[in-house]
Design a protein around this motif. Sequence first.
Motif, PDB file in Angstrom:
ATOM      1  N   UNK A  51       0.711  -1.333  -0.077  1.00 27.73           N
ATOM      2  CA  UNK A  51      -0.059   0.029  -0.053  1.00 27.73           C
ATOM      3  C   UNK A  51       0.942   1.339   0.015  1.00 27.73           C
ATOM      4  N   UNK A  52       2.312   1.130  -0.656  1.00 25.48           N
ATOM      5  CA  UNK A  52       3.025   2.323  -0.409  1.00 25.48           C
ATOM      6  C   UNK A  52       3.242   2.657  -1.984  1.00 25.48           C
ATOM      7  N   UNK A  53       3.281   4.066  -2.287  1.00 27.06           N
ATOM      8  CA  UNK A  53       3.501   4.290  -3.599  1.00 27.06           C
ATOM      9  C   UNK A  53       4.894   4.292  -3.884  1.00 27.06           C
ATOM     10  N   UNK A  54       5.190   3.429  -4.785  1.00 30.11           N
ATOM     11  CA  UNK A  54       6.332   3.146  -5.228  1.00 30.11           C
ATOM     12  C   UNK A  54       6.388   3.328  -6.723  1.00 30.11           C
ATOM     13  N   UNK A  55       6.943   4.274  -7.572  1.00 27.48           N
ATOM     14  CA  UNK A  55       7.062   4.547  -8.978  1.00 27.48           C
ATOM     15  C   UNK A  55       5.562   4.627  -9.164  1.00 27.48           C
ATOM     16  N   UNK A  56       4.840   5.582  -8.795  1.00 29.14           N
ATOM     17  CA  UNK A  56       3.551   5.752  -9.079  1.00 29.14           C
ATOM     18  C   UNK A  56       2.547   4.935  -8.927  1.00 29.14           C
ATOM     19  N   UNK A  57       2.875   4.033  -8.158  1.00 28.60           N
ATOM     20  CA  UNK A  57       1.696   3.035  -7.997  1.00 28.60           C
ATOM     21  C   UNK A  57       0.348   3.364  -7.051  1.00 28.60           C
ATOM     22  N   UNK A  58       0.399   4.464  -6.461  1.00 32.76           N
ATOM     23  CA  UNK A  58      -0.483   4.928  -5.657  1.00 32.76           C
ATOM     24  C   UNK A  58      -0.301   4.370  -4.043  1.00 32.76           C
ATOM     25  N   UNK A  59      -0.987   5.076  -3.068  1.00 30.79           N
ATOM     26  CA  UNK A  59      -0.992   4.602  -1.791  1.00 30.79           C
ATOM     27  C   UNK A  59      -0.185   5.469  -0.824  1.00 30.79           C
ATOM     28  N   UNK A  60       0.213   5.056   0.218  1.00 30.33           N
ATOM     29  CA  UNK A  60       1.103   5.886   1.169  1.00 30.33           C
ATOM     30  C   UNK A  60       2.053   6.379   0.648  1.00 30.33           C
ATOM     31  N   UNK A  61       2.686   7.538   1.043  1.00 25.55           N
ATOM     32  CA  UNK A  61       3.647   8.314   0.518  1.00 25.55           C
ATOM     33  C   UNK A  61       5.182   7.359   0.931  1.00 25.55           C
ATOM     34  N   UNK A  62       5.885   7.085   0.025  1.00 23.47           N
ATOM     35  CA  UNK A  62       6.982   6.257   0.352  1.00 23.47           C
ATOM     36  C   UNK A  62       7.842   6.817   1.556  1.00 23.47           C
ATOM     37  N   UNK A  63       8.261   8.108   1.222  1.00 21.81           N
ATOM     38  CA  UNK A  63       8.960   8.958   2.379  1.00 21.81           C
ATOM     39  C   UNK A  63       8.278   9.074   4.060  1.00 21.81           C
ATOM     40  N   UNK A  64       7.021   9.023   3.929  1.00 20.18           N
ATOM     41  CA  UNK A  64       6.155   8.916   5.077  1.00 20.18           C
ATOM     42  C   UNK A  64       6.229   7.484   5.701  1.00 20.18           C
ATOM     43  N   UNK A  65       6.054   6.574   4.906  1.00 23.46           N
ATOM     44  CA  UNK A  65       6.466   5.088   5.566  1.00 23.46           C
ATOM     45  C   UNK A  65       7.644   4.960   5.895  1.00 23.46           C
ATOM     46  N   UNK A  66       8.892   5.539   5.075  1.00 23.18           N
ATOM     47  CA  UNK A  66      10.338   5.306   5.667  1.00 23.18           C
ATOM     48  C   UNK A  66      10.264   6.093   7.173  1.00 23.18           C
ATOM     49  N   UNK A  67       9.850   7.250   7.118  1.00 20.02           N
ATOM     50  CA  UNK A  67       9.979   7.921   8.483  1.00 20.02           C
ATOM     51  C   UNK A  67       9.075   7.083   9.440  1.00 20.02           C
ATOM     52  N   UNK A  68       8.043   6.779   9.333  1.00 19.23           N
ATOM     53  CA  UNK A  68       7.341   5.785  10.046  1.00 19.23           C
ATOM     54  C   UNK A  68       8.036   4.649  10.691  1.00 19.23           C
ATOM     55  N   UNK A  69       8.617   3.832   9.694  1.00 20.33           N
ATOM     56  CA  UNK A  69       9.496   2.799  10.113  1.00 20.33           C
ATOM     57  C   UNK A  69      10.453   3.041  11.078  1.00 20.33           C
ATOM     58  N   UNK A  70      10.671   4.070  11.266  1.00 19.36           N
ATOM     59  CA  UNK A  70      11.908   4.570  12.228  1.00 19.36           C
ATOM     60  C   UNK A  70      11.423   3.939  13.862  1.00 19.36           C
ATOM     61  N   UNK A  71      10.137   3.689  13.842  1.00 16.37           N
ATOM     62  CA  UNK A  71       9.674   3.213  15.199  1.00 16.37           C
ATOM     63  C   UNK A  71      10.168   2.016  15.549  1.00 16.37           C
ATOM     64  N   UNK A  72      10.788   1.333  14.620  1.00 13.95           N
ATOM     65  CA  UNK A  72      11.354   0.030  14.953  1.00 13.95           C
ATOM     66  C   UNK A  72      12.995   0.376  14.860  1.00 13.95           C
ATOM     67  N   UNK A  73      13.538  -0.256  15.838  1.00 11.55           N
ATOM     68  CA  UNK A  73      15.156   0.185  15.814  1.00 11.55           C
ATOM     69  C   UNK A  73      15.962  -0.819  15.006  1.00 11.55           C
ATOM     70  N   UNK A  74      15.350  -2.006  14.477  1.00  5.30           N
ATOM     71  CA  UNK A  74      16.176  -2.984  13.738  1.00  5.30           C
ATOM     72  C   UNK A  74      15.415  -2.927  12.413  1.00  5.30           C
TER      73      UNK A  74
END
Length: 74
Positions: A51-74
């Motif tokens: 559900x993440x927008x990769x290469x115009x595929x639609x969905x969550x903004x890729x950068x938003x998801x990358x920031x969100x993933x910072x909740x996990x340390x590993x």
Amino acid sequence: MYIYQSHMGGLYTSDDELDYEQTYCETCGDSDWLIGYAETREEAWNLLKDDTNIDGSGGWDYEYIQDFLKNWEN
């Protein structure tokens, strides 16, 4: 952590699974929904990548998801 999608937009996490009353909005009658549970960044990414927008595929903004993933340390 449990990953939820807010009915108002955006994602959030909880250490505990939330019950319906905790995700229900009395103001609008909508509720948040559980996406899944992840212990690692990789598991979280696997839940969100389709559900993440990769290469115009639609969905969550890729950068938003990358920031969100910072909740996990590993």
